[in-house]
Design a protein around this motif. Sequence first.
Motif, PDB file in Angstrom:
ATOM      1  N   ALA A 316       0.843  -1.104  -0.071  1.00 15.64           N
ATOM      2  CA  ALA A 316       0.110   0.215  -0.021  1.00 15.64           C
ATOM      3  C   ALA A 316       0.674   1.121  -0.057  1.00 15.64           C
ATOM      4  O   ALA A 316       1.849   1.213   0.507  1.00 15.64           O
ATOM      5  N   ILE A 317       0.498   2.156  -0.874  1.00 14.03           N
ATOM      6  CA  ILE A 317       1.215   3.546  -0.898  1.00 14.03           C
ATOM      7  C   ILE A 317       0.582   4.546  -0.374  1.00 14.03           C
ATOM      8  O   ILE A 317      -0.742   4.614  -0.912  1.00 14.03           O
ATOM      9  N   ARG A 322      -3.155  10.319   3.082  1.00 11.48           N
ATOM     10  CA  ARG A 322      -3.873   9.700   1.881  1.00 11.48           C
ATOM     11  C   ARG A 322      -3.403   8.342   1.410  1.00 11.48           C
ATOM     12  O   ARG A 322      -2.000   8.594   0.889  1.00 11.48           O
ATOM     13  N   THR A 323      -3.878   7.455   1.438  1.00  4.22           N
ATOM     14  CA  THR A 323      -3.401   6.270   0.526  1.00  4.22           C
ATOM     15  C   THR A 323      -3.905   6.184  -0.563  1.00  4.22           C
ATOM     16  O   THR A 323      -5.156   6.674  -1.092  1.00  4.22           O
ATOM     17  N   VAL A 324      -2.996   6.046  -1.931  1.00  3.07           N
ATOM     18  CA  VAL A 324      -3.170   6.372  -3.133  1.00  3.07           C
ATOM     19  C   VAL A 324      -3.303   4.693  -3.592  1.00  3.07           C
ATOM     20  O   VAL A 324      -3.875   4.531  -4.909  1.00  3.07           O
ATOM     21  N   ALA A 325      -2.961   3.714  -3.208  1.00  2.00           N
ATOM     22  CA  ALA A 325      -2.856   2.397  -3.582  1.00  2.00           C
ATOM     23  C   ALA A 325      -2.566   1.337  -2.633  1.00  2.00           C
ATOM     24  O   ALA A 325      -2.019   1.466  -1.765  1.00  2.00           O
ATOM     25  N   GLU A 326      -3.386   0.212  -2.796  1.00  2.00           N
ATOM     26  CA  GLU A 326      -3.232  -1.055  -1.602  1.00  2.00           C
ATOM     27  C   GLU A 326      -3.514  -2.127  -2.369  1.00  2.00           C
ATOM     28  O   GLU A 326      -4.063  -2.183  -3.565  1.00  2.00           O
ATOM     29  N   HIS A 327      -3.157  -3.201  -1.759  1.00  2.00           N
ATOM     30  CA  HIS A 327      -3.388  -4.597  -2.026  1.00  2.00           C
ATOM     31  C   HIS A 327      -2.646  -4.865  -3.608  1.00  2.00           C
ATOM     32  O   HIS A 327      -3.105  -5.429  -4.245  1.00  2.00           O
ATOM     33  N   TYR A 362       5.170   3.440   2.194  1.00  2.00           N
ATOM     34  CA  TYR A 362       4.476   2.403   1.782  1.00  2.00           C
ATOM     35  C   TYR A 362       4.613   1.185   2.940  1.00  2.00           C
ATOM     36  O   TYR A 362       5.299   1.172   3.830  1.00  2.00           O
ATOM     37  N   THR A 363       3.602   0.315   2.948  1.00  3.32           N
ATOM     38  CA  THR A 363       3.484  -1.014   3.639  1.00  3.32           C
ATOM     39  C   THR A 363       3.503  -1.982   2.748  1.00  3.32           C
ATOM     40  O   THR A 363       3.239  -2.083   1.649  1.00  3.32           O
TER      41      THR A 363
END
Length: 495
Positions: A316-317, A322-327, A362-363
Amino acid sequence: MSLIQISNLTFSYDTSFDYIFEHVSFQIDTGWRLGLTGRNGRGKTTFLKLLMGEYEYQGSIQSGMEFDYFPFQVEEPEQMTIDVLDRIDPQYELWKIMKELSLLDISDEVLYRTFGSLSNGEQTKVLLAALFAKENHFLLIDEPTNHLDANARRKVAEYLKSKKGFILVSHDRTFLDECIDHILSINKTNIEVQKGNFTSWYQNKMLNDQFEMAENEKLKKEIGRLSDAQKRTAGWSREVEKTKRGTRNSGLRPDRGFIGHKAAKMMKRSKASVTRKEEAVKEKSKLLKNIETMDCLKLSPLAHHARRLAEFKDAAISYGDRTVAEHLSFSVEQGDRIALTGHNGCGKSSVLKLLMGEKISYTGALYVAKGLKISYVPQNTDGLRGNLRDYAYEYGIDESLFKAILRKLDFSRLQFEKRIEEFSEGQKKKVLIARSLCEEAHLYIWDEPLNFIDVFSRMQIEELLLNSCPTLLFVEHDQTFSGRIKTKEVIMRPL
Protein backbone atom coordinates in the motif's frame (compact mmCIF):
# COMPACT_ATOMS: atom_id res chain seq x y z
CA MET A 1 -20.31 26.49 -43.24
CA SER A 2 -17.56 28.99 -44.05
CA LEU A 3 -14.00 28.36 -45.12
CA ILE A 4 -10.64 29.14 -43.58
CA GLN A 5 -8.47 30.11 -46.56
CA ILE A 6 -4.68 29.97 -46.24
CA SER A 7 -2.79 31.54 -49.14
CA ASN A 8 0.99 31.70 -49.66
CA LEU A 9 1.62 31.32 -45.94
CA THR A 10 5.32 31.85 -45.15
CA PHE A 11 6.75 31.90 -41.64
CA SER A 12 10.02 31.40 -39.77
CA TYR A 13 11.11 32.23 -36.24
CA ASP A 14 13.45 35.16 -35.73
CA THR A 15 16.05 32.83 -34.20
CA SER A 16 16.05 30.46 -37.19
CA PHE A 17 17.06 30.65 -40.85
CA ASP A 18 14.74 27.76 -41.71
CA TYR A 19 11.17 28.33 -42.87
CA ILE A 20 8.50 26.47 -40.91
CA PHE A 21 6.08 27.18 -43.77
CA GLU A 22 6.93 28.52 -47.21
CA HIS A 23 4.28 29.60 -49.75
CA VAL A 24 1.71 27.17 -48.33
CA SER A 25 -1.89 27.33 -49.63
CA PHE A 26 -4.95 25.23 -48.72
CA GLN A 27 -8.44 25.64 -47.29
CA ILE A 28 -10.41 24.18 -44.37
CA ASP A 29 -14.17 23.88 -43.97
CA THR A 30 -15.21 25.16 -40.53
CA GLY A 31 -17.68 22.28 -40.21
CA TRP A 32 -14.97 19.64 -40.26
CA ARG A 33 -13.59 17.64 -37.37
CA LEU A 34 -10.04 18.01 -38.58
CA GLY A 35 -7.07 16.02 -37.27
CA LEU A 36 -3.65 17.66 -37.61
CA THR A 37 -0.68 15.29 -37.85
CA GLY A 38 3.02 15.51 -38.68
CA ARG A 39 6.39 14.71 -37.15
CA ASN A 40 7.68 16.67 -34.17
CA GLY A 41 9.07 20.08 -35.08
CA ARG A 42 7.10 20.38 -38.34
CA GLY A 43 5.02 23.29 -37.02
CA LYS A 44 1.67 21.90 -35.81
CA THR A 45 1.44 24.10 -32.72
CA THR A 46 3.00 26.98 -34.67
CA PHE A 47 0.21 26.72 -37.25
CA LEU A 48 -2.42 26.93 -34.50
CA LYS A 49 -0.67 29.98 -33.05
CA LEU A 50 -0.63 31.60 -36.51
CA LEU A 51 -4.39 31.10 -36.76
CA MET A 52 -4.67 32.78 -33.36
CA GLY A 53 -2.72 35.76 -34.71
CA GLU A 54 0.12 35.39 -32.22
CA TYR A 55 2.93 35.66 -34.81
CA GLU A 56 3.57 37.89 -37.78
CA TYR A 57 3.70 36.08 -41.11
CA GLN A 58 3.70 36.58 -44.85
CA GLY A 59 0.72 35.57 -46.99
CA SER A 60 -2.87 35.59 -45.79
CA ILE A 61 -5.21 33.69 -43.48
CA GLN A 62 -8.87 34.54 -44.10
CA SER A 63 -11.81 33.31 -42.05
CA GLY A 64 -15.06 34.56 -40.62
CA MET A 65 -14.51 32.75 -37.33
CA GLU A 66 -13.09 33.53 -33.93
CA PHE A 67 -10.50 31.03 -32.74
CA ASP A 68 -10.04 29.62 -29.25
CA TYR A 69 -7.02 27.61 -28.17
CA PHE A 70 -6.92 24.57 -25.92
CA PRO A 71 -5.38 24.25 -23.40
CA PHE A 72 -6.40 27.60 -21.95
CA GLN A 73 -3.63 28.82 -19.63
CA VAL A 74 -4.90 28.99 -16.06
CA GLU A 75 -2.56 31.38 -14.31
CA GLU A 76 -4.11 31.05 -10.84
CA PRO A 77 -5.02 27.39 -10.26
CA GLU A 78 -5.91 28.17 -6.66
CA GLN A 79 -9.03 29.96 -7.95
CA MET A 80 -12.43 28.28 -7.89
CA THR A 81 -13.11 26.55 -11.20
CA ILE A 82 -16.22 28.64 -11.79
CA ASP A 83 -14.04 31.78 -11.56
CA VAL A 84 -11.64 30.26 -14.12
CA LEU A 85 -14.62 29.87 -16.46
CA ASP A 86 -15.38 33.56 -16.00
CA ARG A 87 -11.89 34.37 -17.30
CA ILE A 88 -12.39 32.13 -20.31
CA ASP A 89 -15.75 33.67 -21.19
CA PRO A 90 -17.16 36.54 -19.08
CA GLN A 91 -20.52 36.13 -20.87
CA TYR A 92 -20.83 32.38 -20.27
CA GLU A 93 -24.21 30.87 -19.44
CA LEU A 94 -24.04 28.39 -16.59
CA TRP A 95 -26.68 26.05 -18.02
CA LYS A 96 -24.63 25.63 -21.18
CA ILE A 97 -21.53 24.74 -19.19
CA MET A 98 -23.48 22.22 -17.13
CA LYS A 99 -24.91 20.68 -20.32
CA GLU A 100 -21.40 20.24 -21.78
CA LEU A 101 -20.11 18.75 -18.51
CA SER A 102 -22.93 16.20 -18.52
CA LEU A 103 -21.93 15.16 -22.05
CA LEU A 104 -18.42 14.61 -20.71
CA ASP A 105 -19.77 12.51 -17.83
CA ILE A 106 -18.45 14.84 -15.14
CA SER A 107 -20.35 16.25 -12.17
CA ASP A 108 -20.94 19.99 -12.02
CA GLU A 109 -19.64 19.94 -8.43
CA VAL A 110 -16.15 20.40 -9.94
CA LEU A 111 -17.13 24.02 -10.60
CA TYR A 112 -17.02 24.69 -6.87
CA ARG A 113 -13.58 23.22 -6.26
CA THR A 114 -10.26 24.93 -6.88
CA PHE A 115 -9.01 24.29 -10.39
CA GLY A 116 -5.67 22.99 -9.11
CA SER A 117 -7.41 20.29 -7.05
CA LEU A 118 -8.97 18.73 -10.17
CA SER A 119 -7.36 15.73 -11.81
CA ASN A 120 -5.80 16.08 -15.27
CA GLY A 121 -8.88 14.49 -16.80
CA GLU A 122 -11.25 16.80 -14.93
CA GLN A 123 -9.25 19.88 -15.94
CA THR A 124 -9.27 18.80 -19.60
CA LYS A 125 -13.01 18.18 -19.58
CA VAL A 126 -13.84 21.48 -17.83
CA LEU A 127 -11.78 23.51 -20.30
CA LEU A 128 -13.29 21.72 -23.29
CA ALA A 129 -16.79 22.27 -21.90
CA ALA A 130 -16.15 25.99 -21.39
CA LEU A 131 -14.67 26.48 -24.86
CA PHE A 132 -17.32 24.48 -26.72
CA ALA A 133 -20.08 26.35 -24.85
CA LYS A 134 -19.14 29.45 -26.85
CA GLU A 135 -21.04 30.07 -30.07
CA ASN A 136 -19.51 30.75 -33.49
CA HIS A 137 -16.03 29.88 -32.27
CA PHE A 138 -13.62 27.48 -33.99
CA LEU A 139 -11.62 25.48 -31.49
CA LEU A 140 -7.92 24.68 -31.86
CA ILE A 141 -7.26 21.65 -29.63
CA ASP A 142 -3.58 20.96 -29.00
CA GLU A 143 -2.68 17.54 -27.53
CA PRO A 144 -5.70 17.06 -25.20
CA THR A 145 -4.88 13.43 -24.38
CA ASN A 146 -1.54 13.94 -22.63
CA HIS A 147 -1.79 12.50 -19.10
CA LEU A 148 -5.36 11.24 -19.71
CA ASP A 149 -6.07 7.61 -18.84
CA ALA A 150 -7.73 5.28 -21.36
CA ASN A 151 -11.27 5.78 -20.02
CA ALA A 152 -10.94 9.58 -20.08
CA ARG A 153 -9.60 9.41 -23.65
CA ARG A 154 -12.59 7.36 -24.77
CA LYS A 155 -15.01 9.81 -23.18
CA VAL A 156 -13.29 12.86 -24.69
CA ALA A 157 -13.20 11.15 -28.11
CA GLU A 158 -16.93 10.40 -27.84
CA TYR A 159 -17.57 14.04 -26.90
CA LEU A 160 -15.52 15.45 -29.80
CA LYS A 161 -17.28 13.12 -32.23
CA SER A 162 -20.55 14.87 -31.31
CA LYS A 163 -19.06 18.29 -32.16
CA LYS A 164 -18.15 20.11 -35.36
CA GLY A 165 -15.68 22.85 -36.16
CA PHE A 166 -12.29 22.13 -34.65
CA ILE A 167 -8.69 21.25 -35.41
CA LEU A 168 -7.30 18.50 -33.22
CA VAL A 169 -3.58 17.84 -32.74
CA SER A 170 -3.01 14.34 -31.41
CA HIS A 171 -0.60 11.46 -32.00
CA ASP A 172 -2.89 8.82 -30.51
CA ARG A 173 -4.01 6.79 -33.52
CA THR A 174 -7.03 5.20 -31.80
CA PHE A 175 -8.18 8.58 -30.45
CA LEU A 176 -7.91 10.25 -33.87
CA ASP A 177 -9.80 7.44 -35.58
CA GLU A 178 -12.68 7.78 -33.13
CA CYS A 179 -13.39 11.49 -33.55
CA ILE A 180 -12.18 13.07 -36.83
CA ASP A 181 -13.61 13.14 -40.37
CA HIS A 182 -10.73 14.92 -42.18
CA ILE A 183 -6.98 15.02 -41.70
CA LEU A 184 -4.40 17.69 -42.41
CA SER A 185 -0.87 16.35 -42.71
CA ILE A 186 2.24 18.53 -42.50
CA ASN A 187 4.67 16.58 -44.66
CA LYS A 188 8.36 17.14 -45.43
CA THR A 189 7.71 19.34 -48.46
CA ASN A 190 3.99 20.15 -48.49
CA ILE A 191 0.69 20.14 -46.64
CA GLU A 192 -2.16 17.92 -47.73
CA VAL A 193 -5.80 17.68 -46.68
CA GLN A 194 -7.79 14.44 -47.04
CA LYS A 195 -11.22 13.19 -46.08
CA GLY A 196 -11.23 10.34 -43.58
CA ASN A 197 -9.56 9.38 -40.31
CA PHE A 198 -5.95 8.63 -39.45
CA THR A 199 -6.07 4.98 -40.54
CA SER A 200 -7.48 5.77 -43.99
CA TRP A 201 -4.92 8.56 -44.44
CA TYR A 202 -2.05 6.29 -43.38
CA GLN A 203 -3.19 3.51 -45.70
CA ASN A 204 -3.32 5.99 -48.60
CA LYS A 205 0.12 7.26 -47.67
CA MET A 206 1.59 3.74 -47.61
CA LEU A 207 0.08 2.97 -51.04
CA ASN A 208 1.44 6.23 -52.45
CA ASP A 209 4.87 5.61 -50.91
CA GLN A 210 4.98 2.08 -52.36
CA PHE A 211 4.01 3.41 -55.79
CA GLU A 212 6.69 6.13 -55.65
CA MET A 213 9.38 3.68 -54.54
CA ALA A 214 8.45 1.30 -57.36
CA GLU A 215 8.53 4.18 -59.86
CA ASN A 216 11.85 5.29 -58.42
CA GLU A 217 13.36 1.84 -58.99
CA LYS A 218 12.01 1.72 -62.57
CA LEU A 219 13.46 5.16 -63.33
CA LYS A 220 16.82 4.25 -61.76
CA LYS A 221 17.03 1.23 -64.06
CA GLU A 222 15.89 3.31 -67.05
CA ILE A 223 18.50 5.99 -66.35
CA GLY A 224 21.21 3.31 -66.09
CA ARG A 225 20.09 1.68 -69.33
CA LEU A 226 19.98 5.04 -71.16
CA SER A 227 23.42 5.99 -69.82
CA ASP A 228 24.92 2.74 -71.15
CA ALA A 229 23.15 3.16 -74.51
CA GLN A 230 24.36 6.75 -74.78
CA LYS A 231 27.97 5.70 -74.17
CA ARG A 232 27.76 2.88 -76.73
CA THR A 233 26.14 5.06 -79.40
CA ALA A 234 28.65 7.88 -78.89
CA GLY A 235 31.51 5.35 -79.14
CA TRP A 236 30.15 3.85 -82.36
CA SER A 237 29.71 7.34 -83.82
CA ARG A 238 33.36 8.17 -83.17
CA GLU A 239 34.54 4.92 -84.68
CA VAL A 240 32.44 5.43 -87.81
CA GLU A 241 33.73 9.01 -88.13
CA LYS A 242 37.30 7.68 -88.13
CA THR A 243 36.61 5.61 -91.24
CA LYS A 244 36.21 8.85 -93.22
CA ARG A 245 40.00 9.02 -93.35
CA GLY A 246 40.29 5.49 -94.72
CA THR A 247 43.01 3.02 -93.83
CA ARG A 248 46.69 3.60 -94.60
CA ASN A 249 48.00 1.96 -97.85
CA SER A 250 44.53 0.52 -98.58
CA GLY A 251 44.20 2.48 -101.81
CA LEU A 252 40.44 2.79 -101.14
CA ARG A 253 38.57 6.07 -101.08
CA PRO A 254 35.78 5.99 -98.47
CA ASP A 255 32.34 7.49 -99.21
CA ARG A 256 32.70 10.40 -96.84
CA GLY A 257 29.12 11.60 -97.32
CA PHE A 258 27.61 8.22 -96.43
CA ILE A 259 29.90 7.79 -93.44
CA GLY A 260 29.19 11.33 -92.22
CA HIS A 261 25.44 10.73 -92.52
CA LYS A 262 25.76 7.46 -90.59
CA ALA A 263 27.82 9.11 -87.85
CA ALA A 264 25.33 12.01 -87.60
CA LYS A 265 22.47 9.53 -87.30
CA MET A 266 24.22 7.74 -84.47
CA MET A 267 24.96 11.05 -82.74
CA LYS A 268 21.29 12.02 -83.08
CA ARG A 269 20.32 8.75 -81.41
CA SER A 270 22.82 9.52 -78.67
CA LYS A 271 21.32 12.99 -78.12
CA ALA A 272 17.81 11.52 -78.04
CA SER A 273 19.03 9.09 -75.38
CA VAL A 274 20.44 12.03 -73.38
CA THR A 275 17.11 13.86 -73.62
CA ARG A 276 15.15 10.79 -72.42
CA LYS A 277 17.65 10.36 -69.60
CA GLU A 278 17.21 13.99 -68.52
CA GLU A 279 13.42 13.58 -68.58
CA ALA A 280 13.71 10.41 -66.48
CA VAL A 281 15.95 12.21 -63.97
CA LYS A 282 13.43 15.06 -63.81
CA GLU A 283 10.57 12.62 -63.13
CA LYS A 284 12.68 10.85 -60.51
CA SER A 285 13.31 14.12 -58.68
CA LYS A 286 9.55 14.46 -58.08
CA LEU A 287 9.45 11.21 -56.11
CA LEU A 288 10.24 10.24 -52.51
CA LYS A 289 10.14 13.82 -51.18
CA ASN A 290 7.48 13.05 -48.56
CA ILE A 291 8.46 9.52 -47.60
CA GLU A 292 9.03 9.38 -43.84
CA THR A 293 12.14 7.39 -43.02
CA MET A 294 11.73 5.14 -39.99
CA ASP A 295 15.21 3.72 -39.47
CA CYS A 296 15.52 0.82 -37.06
CA LEU A 297 16.52 1.73 -33.51
CA LYS A 298 18.66 -0.58 -31.39
CA LEU A 299 18.77 -1.41 -27.71
CA SER A 300 21.10 -3.77 -25.86
CA PRO A 301 19.57 -4.57 -22.48
CA LEU A 302 21.69 -6.18 -19.79
CA ALA A 303 21.01 -9.70 -18.54
CA HIS A 304 20.68 -10.04 -14.76
CA HIS A 305 21.70 -13.18 -12.83
CA ALA A 306 18.28 -13.26 -11.14
CA ARG A 307 15.16 -14.18 -13.07
CA ARG A 308 12.91 -12.05 -10.81
CA LEU A 309 13.98 -8.41 -10.85
CA ALA A 310 11.33 -6.85 -8.59
CA GLU A 311 8.22 -7.81 -6.66
CA PHE A 312 5.43 -6.13 -4.68
CA LYS A 313 3.50 -8.18 -2.11
CA ASP A 314 0.27 -6.73 -0.69
CA ALA A 315 1.80 -3.25 -0.82
CA ALA A 316 0.00 0.00 0.00
CA ILE A 317 1.38 3.41 -0.96
CA SER A 318 0.47 6.65 0.79
CA TYR A 319 1.25 10.36 0.89
CA GLY A 320 0.73 11.68 4.41
CA ASP A 321 -2.74 10.57 5.52
CA ARG A 322 -3.84 9.74 1.97
CA THR A 323 -3.51 6.20 0.63
CA VAL A 324 -3.18 6.16 -3.20
CA ALA A 325 -2.85 2.40 -3.75
CA GLU A 326 -3.31 -0.77 -1.73
CA HIS A 327 -3.31 -4.58 -2.07
CA LEU A 328 -0.68 -4.26 -4.77
CA SER A 329 0.93 -7.59 -5.69
CA PHE A 330 2.89 -8.32 -8.85
CA SER A 331 6.39 -9.31 -9.94
CA VAL A 332 8.70 -8.18 -12.75
CA GLU A 333 10.66 -10.99 -14.38
CA GLN A 334 13.28 -10.78 -17.11
CA GLY A 335 11.66 -10.39 -20.52
CA ASP A 336 8.39 -9.00 -19.16
CA ARG A 337 6.89 -5.91 -20.76
CA ILE A 338 4.34 -4.89 -18.16
CA ALA A 339 1.72 -2.21 -18.76
CA LEU A 340 0.69 -0.54 -15.50
CA THR A 341 -2.87 0.71 -16.05
CA GLY A 342 -5.62 2.43 -14.10
CA HIS A 343 -7.40 5.74 -13.62
CA ASN A 344 -5.43 8.96 -13.14
CA GLY A 345 -4.48 9.37 -9.50
CA CYS A 346 -4.49 5.65 -8.65
CA GLY A 347 -0.75 5.65 -7.87
CA LYS A 348 0.88 4.35 -11.08
CA SER A 349 3.70 6.92 -11.07
CA SER A 350 4.20 6.34 -7.35
CA VAL A 351 4.85 2.64 -8.02
CA LEU A 352 7.48 3.53 -10.61
CA LYS A 353 9.16 6.08 -8.34
CA LEU A 354 9.21 3.62 -5.46
CA LEU A 355 11.12 1.16 -7.65
CA MET A 356 13.49 3.98 -8.55
CA GLY A 357 14.35 4.32 -4.87
CA GLU A 358 12.46 7.52 -4.06
CA LYS A 359 11.40 7.91 -0.44
CA ILE A 360 7.69 7.20 -0.62
CA SER A 361 5.75 5.82 2.34
CA TYR A 362 4.50 2.26 1.86
CA THR A 363 3.53 -0.86 3.75
CA GLY A 364 3.78 -4.47 2.67
CA ALA A 365 6.79 -6.01 0.95
CA LEU A 366 8.94 -4.68 -1.89
CA TYR A 367 11.79 -6.76 -3.32
CA VAL A 368 14.39 -5.34 -5.73
CA ALA A 369 17.15 -7.60 -7.07
CA LYS A 370 20.69 -6.75 -5.99
CA GLY A 371 22.78 -4.79 -8.46
CA LEU A 372 19.72 -3.94 -10.56
CA LYS A 373 20.41 -1.19 -13.10
CA ILE A 374 17.35 0.85 -14.08
CA SER A 375 16.86 3.34 -16.89
CA TYR A 376 14.01 5.78 -16.22
CA VAL A 377 11.99 8.05 -18.52
CA PRO A 378 9.84 10.47 -16.47
CA GLN A 379 6.51 11.97 -17.52
CA ASN A 380 7.67 15.56 -17.62
CA THR A 381 10.41 17.32 -19.53
CA ASP A 382 10.81 20.00 -16.85
CA GLY A 383 14.40 20.97 -16.23
CA LEU A 384 15.74 20.00 -19.66
CA ARG A 385 18.11 22.76 -20.73
CA GLY A 386 21.55 23.37 -22.17
CA ASN A 387 23.00 21.67 -25.25
CA LEU A 388 22.94 18.02 -26.23
CA ARG A 389 26.68 17.55 -25.71
CA ASP A 390 26.51 18.67 -22.08
CA TYR A 391 23.39 16.58 -21.53
CA ALA A 392 25.15 13.45 -22.82
CA TYR A 393 28.16 14.18 -20.60
CA GLU A 394 25.94 14.71 -17.55
CA TYR A 395 24.38 11.25 -17.95
CA GLY A 396 27.58 9.50 -18.96
CA ILE A 397 26.28 8.31 -22.32
CA ASP A 398 28.05 8.14 -25.68
CA GLU A 399 27.39 11.45 -27.47
CA SER A 400 27.75 9.99 -30.96
CA LEU A 401 25.29 7.17 -30.25
CA PHE A 402 22.91 9.60 -28.54
CA LYS A 403 22.85 11.91 -31.56
CA ALA A 404 22.61 8.99 -34.00
CA ILE A 405 19.42 7.85 -32.24
CA LEU A 406 18.01 11.38 -32.36
CA ARG A 407 18.81 11.51 -36.10
CA LYS A 408 16.79 8.33 -36.57
CA LEU A 409 13.97 9.99 -34.62
CA ASP A 410 13.88 12.75 -37.27
CA PHE A 411 16.22 15.34 -35.71
CA SER A 412 17.99 17.44 -38.30
CA ARG A 413 21.69 18.25 -37.86
CA LEU A 414 20.71 21.91 -37.40
CA GLN A 415 18.68 20.85 -34.36
CA PHE A 416 21.91 19.72 -32.67
CA GLU A 417 23.12 23.32 -32.66
CA LYS A 418 20.10 24.58 -30.68
CA ARG A 419 19.61 24.60 -26.94
CA ILE A 420 17.18 22.04 -25.57
CA GLU A 421 14.92 24.83 -24.27
CA GLU A 422 14.19 25.74 -27.90
CA PHE A 423 12.97 22.23 -28.77
CA SER A 424 9.29 21.36 -29.15
CA GLU A 425 7.77 19.26 -26.36
CA GLY A 426 7.89 16.19 -28.61
CA GLN A 427 11.57 16.77 -29.35
CA LYS A 428 12.30 17.14 -25.63
CA LYS A 429 10.59 13.82 -24.96
CA LYS A 430 12.72 12.23 -27.68
CA VAL A 431 15.81 13.47 -25.83
CA LEU A 432 14.66 11.53 -22.75
CA ILE A 433 13.94 8.38 -24.75
CA ALA A 434 17.22 8.57 -26.71
CA ARG A 435 19.12 8.92 -23.43
CA SER A 436 17.36 5.85 -22.05
CA LEU A 437 18.19 3.86 -25.19
CA CYS A 438 21.87 4.72 -24.68
CA GLU A 439 21.84 3.42 -21.11
CA GLU A 440 22.68 -0.21 -20.43
CA ALA A 441 20.09 -1.44 -17.95
CA HIS A 442 18.42 -4.58 -16.66
CA LEU A 443 15.05 -2.85 -16.30
CA TYR A 444 13.58 0.06 -18.26
CA ILE A 445 10.91 2.09 -16.46
CA TRP A 446 9.02 4.50 -18.71
CA ASP A 447 6.31 6.79 -17.34
CA GLU A 448 4.05 7.99 -20.19
CA PRO A 449 6.96 8.05 -22.65
CA LEU A 450 4.87 8.95 -25.70
CA ASN A 451 3.37 12.27 -24.60
CA PHE A 452 3.89 14.71 -27.52
CA ILE A 453 5.78 12.06 -29.60
CA ASP A 454 4.71 11.89 -33.27
CA VAL A 455 3.07 8.80 -34.77
CA PHE A 456 6.02 7.73 -36.92
CA SER A 457 8.40 7.82 -33.97
CA ARG A 458 5.88 5.82 -31.92
CA MET A 459 5.97 3.15 -34.62
CA GLN A 460 9.79 3.12 -34.54
CA ILE A 461 9.78 2.70 -30.75
CA GLU A 462 7.21 -0.09 -31.01
CA GLU A 463 9.40 -2.02 -33.46
CA LEU A 464 12.46 -1.45 -31.27
CA LEU A 465 10.76 -2.90 -28.19
CA LEU A 466 9.34 -5.87 -30.11
CA ASN A 467 12.74 -6.68 -31.64
CA SER A 468 14.98 -6.02 -28.63
CA CYS A 469 12.71 -7.56 -25.98
CA PRO A 470 13.96 -5.52 -22.98
CA THR A 471 12.42 -5.93 -19.55
CA LEU A 472 10.05 -2.98 -19.41
CA LEU A 473 7.59 -1.60 -16.86
CA PHE A 474 5.61 1.25 -18.38
CA VAL A 475 2.62 3.53 -18.05
CA GLU A 476 1.15 4.56 -21.39
CA HIS A 477 -2.42 5.43 -22.37
CA ASP A 478 -1.94 5.05 -26.14
CA GLN A 479 -4.06 1.91 -26.65
CA THR A 480 -2.45 0.99 -29.98
CA PHE A 481 1.07 1.17 -28.53
CA SER A 482 0.20 -0.59 -25.28
CA GLY A 483 -1.73 -3.33 -27.07
CA ARG A 484 1.26 -4.15 -29.28
CA ILE A 485 3.96 -3.93 -26.61
CA LYS A 486 2.64 -5.41 -23.38
CA THR A 487 3.17 -9.05 -22.45
CA LYS A 488 1.40 -8.53 -19.12
CA GLU A 489 -0.93 -5.96 -17.62
CA VAL A 490 -1.23 -4.85 -13.98
CA ILE A 491 -4.52 -3.04 -13.36
CA MET A 492 -4.53 -0.67 -10.39
CA ARG A 493 -8.06 -0.32 -9.04
CA PRO A 494 -9.34 3.02 -7.69
CA LEU A 495 -9.80 3.14 -3.90
